[in-house]
Write a protein that holds these residues in place. Structure first.
Motif, PDB file in Angstrom:
ATOM      1  N   LYS A 108       1.152   4.200  -2.923  1.00  0.00           N
ATOM      2  CA  LYS A 108       0.942   5.616  -2.608  1.00  0.00           C
ATOM      3  C   LYS A 108       2.136   6.465  -3.035  1.00  0.00           C
ATOM      4  O   LYS A 108       1.962   7.593  -3.515  1.00  0.00           O
ATOM      5  N   TRP A 110      -6.339   0.707   7.249  1.00  0.00           N
ATOM      6  CA  TRP A 110      -6.013  -0.563   6.617  1.00  0.00           C
ATOM      7  C   TRP A 110      -6.357  -1.729   7.535  1.00  0.00           C
ATOM      8  O   TRP A 110      -6.017  -1.739   8.720  1.00  0.00           O
ATOM      9  N   LYS A 136       0.824  -1.209   0.000  1.00  0.00           N
ATOM     10  CA  LYS A 136       0.000   0.000   0.000  1.00  0.00           C
ATOM     11  C   LYS A 136       0.861   1.263   0.000  1.00  0.00           C
ATOM     12  O   LYS A 136       0.539   2.255  -0.666  1.00  0.00           O
TER      13      LYS A 136
END
Length: 267
Positions: free
Chosen positions: A39, A227, A35
């Protein structure tokens, strides 16, 4: 609860290195790193600070993607272990996060912190130091254990047998706390005194406190993500556990941008 304990992870360094290894622990590899890399986007030639870098697993991942990486950690033992891995031209420094004066100001594109802000006592000064070393429009991205739902000793999973629902019980949240976390679970000594245990300290802060400290340091909060764990349960309680796991996040990611506002000229 005020604890007298070094907040570096010197005593836990070898134990932590075994858990994390070359590329990170389970949650690093399965949730956090994918993740974060998504990003960050393209980071070739980007200058990145990994604050609380530990034994350097994320520094190595970033460097392999051709970023220019600097790792900083308070623990001399963890930095020593980081240097035993291929360094890929990574610069490592032993330092508190409260003083980054050895780094060039206005020079970093990103500052990253993975699960280390919760081990830092003075986040006010830390955020100010990070602001200084970032370029204008540079980003500070950090991941922490979700402070609303995951508070050691003050939160837990419970099961409502009638409704067949697993839920999270929160006993304390708004109070800031210093919480000892026993490490080396297989080496726990037979003693009731924390002085006889290997432990680290987690500093719990409500989300409001974290946000205000960022704002007070002149950051603009540009993104926030929650998350969840990707683990899957099996067995009699699986339906309740899997539902709860998807609904109650494990990690919180905050992205903040340094936007320097020019002061108007005095007449």
């Amino acid at each position: 609860m005020k604890l007298k304990h070094n907040t570096s992870w010197d005593a836990q360094a070898k134990w932590y290195d075994k858990i994390v290894g070359e590329e990170g622990s389970y949650y690093h590899k399965e949730v956090i790193v994918p993740k974060l890399l998504q990003k960050l986007g393209s980071i070739k030639n980007k200058k990145i600070l990994d604050l609380g870098c530990g034994q350097g697993f994320f520094c190595r991942i970033l460097s392999k993607k051709q970023a220019k990486v600097t790792g900083v950690d308070l623990s001399k033992n963890l930095i020593h272990l980081a240097k035993t891995y291929p360094t890929y031209d990574i610069q490592y420094f032993i330092s508190s996060s409260e003083n980054l004066s050895f780094l060039e100001e206005n020079s970093f594109d990103f500052a990253i912190s993975i699960l280390s802000i919760g081990n830092i006592k003075n986040i006010s000064q830390t955020f100010k130091e990070i602001y200084k070393i970032l370029k204008n429009n540079g980003k500070f991205i950090f991941v922490i254990i979700h402070p609303c739902f995951r508070i050691p000793r003050q939160s837990q999973w419970l099961l409502d047998q009638n409704q067949k629902i697993q839920y999270r019980r929160i006993d304390r949240y708004l109070s800031e706390m210093e919480i000892p976390i026993i490490t080396h679970p297989g080496k726990t000594k037979h003693s009731n005194s924390l002085d006889d245990q290997d432990y680290s300290i987690m500093f719990h802060r409500p989300l409001e406190k974290i946000v205000k400290e960022l704002v007070n340091s002149a950051f603009l909060i540009s993104d926030l993500e929650e998350w969840t764990s990707n683990k899957i349960s099996h067995g009699k309680k699986a339906k309740a556990e899997n539902r709860a796991r998807k609904e109650i996040p494990l990690f919180l990611m905050i992205e903040a941008i340094k936007i320097k506002i020019d002061q108007p000229e005095s007449s």
